[in-house]
Design an enzyme around this catalytic site. Sequence first.
Site, PDB file in Angstrom:
ATOM      1  N   LYS A  95       0.840  -1.206   0.000  1.00 55.82           N
ATOM      2  CA  LYS A  95       0.000   0.000   0.000  1.00 55.82           C
ATOM      3  C   LYS A  95       0.866   1.245   0.000  1.00 55.82           C
ATOM      4  CE  LYS A  95      -3.608   0.077   2.731  1.00 55.82           C
ATOM      5  NZ  LYS A  95      -4.416   0.040   3.961  1.00 55.82           N
ATOM      6  N   LYS A 129      -7.251  -6.461  -2.183  1.00 57.35           N
ATOM      7  CA  LYS A 129      -8.222  -5.717  -1.365  1.00 57.35           C
ATOM      8  C   LYS A 129      -8.860  -4.617  -2.207  1.00 57.35           C
ATOM      9  CE  LYS A 129      -6.753  -4.369   2.716  1.00 57.35           C
ATOM     10  NZ  LYS A 129      -5.730  -3.740   3.608  1.00 57.35           N
TER      11      LYS A 129
HETATM   12  O1  LIG Z   1      -5.064  -2.108   6.195  1.00 53.29           O
HETATM   13  C1  LIG Z   1      -4.522  -1.526   7.134  1.00 53.29           C
HETATM   14  C2  LIG Z   1      -4.247  -0.080   7.029  1.00 53.29           C
HETATM   15  O2  LIG Z   1      -3.105   0.181   6.274  1.00 53.29           O
HETATM   16  C3  LIG Z   1      -4.316   0.605   8.303  1.00 53.29           C
HETATM   17  O3  LIG Z   1      -3.730   1.890   8.225  1.00 53.29           O
HETATM   18  P1  LIG Z   1      -3.781   2.788   9.516  1.00 53.29           P
HETATM   19  O4  LIG Z   1      -3.390   1.903  10.674  1.00 53.29           O
HETATM   20  O5  LIG Z   1      -2.754   3.859   9.295  1.00 53.29           O
HETATM   21  O6  LIG Z   1      -5.149   3.307   9.626  1.00 53.29           O
END
Ligand SMILES: O=C[C@H](O)COP(=O)(O)O
Length: 231
Positions: free
Chosen positions: A28, A85
Amino acid sequence: MTLLLVSVTNAEEAHLAVEAGADLIDAKDPAAGALGALTPATVAEIVAAVDGRATVTAVCGDHLRAETLLDSAEAMAATGVDMVKIGFVPDLADARVIRAAGRLLGTRTKLVAVLFADLVPDFGLVPVLAEAGFHGVMLDTSGKSAGLLSHLSTMRIFGFVSTARTCGLISGLAGSVRIADLPAVAGFGPDLVGMRGGVCRGGRRTSALDPDLVRMAAARLRAMPCAAQAG
Ligand SMILES: O=C[C@H](O)COP(=O)(O)O
């Protein structure tokens, strides 16, 4: 037990996260939004760096319209990740898009839908996801100024996890989850908890991953009572 999903931006972070005990590695770009996509080339590097030591997931992009979403999902599936996802945002993606994604990709890869706790999520879509052949469903937050627990009541979160289980889907919870939140979040009984900001330096999701925080998060989850296995 509840598994730990850690979002990473590149192959080096992926390697560090696996070594530190992450069960799922989520490709991501946090700088590009809650579900910001990396390039397929970077995702393929992450798959190679993980080398089968953990499940690899990839996100397709943030707030995408149906056609772009499906194209991106197809490109991510082609990188060799274990799961793709797909974020479903009200008005941009609905039951029609869910069914289209299932038809296009359901036999090629495991699909995990992401619904957003801060965008009036429609849990009526969970059975639709199951019928369309999805493998799982996660709750995350689109905005990152407040965490998952501040957007939905405990009753709704329990309801989400239990509906997913009844429909045969794995469930995940994420959204600015900090290590201190893990007992409460894992207490809902999801198959996995997703983290980025909570395992980065300074608690900022766009900063570098801190392997010591990943280690602490993994240890905290392993000390929790069991839920179903994801994978
Ligand atoms: O899928 C998990 C996410 O990347 C969570 O990101 P975050 O903990 O910064 O909200």
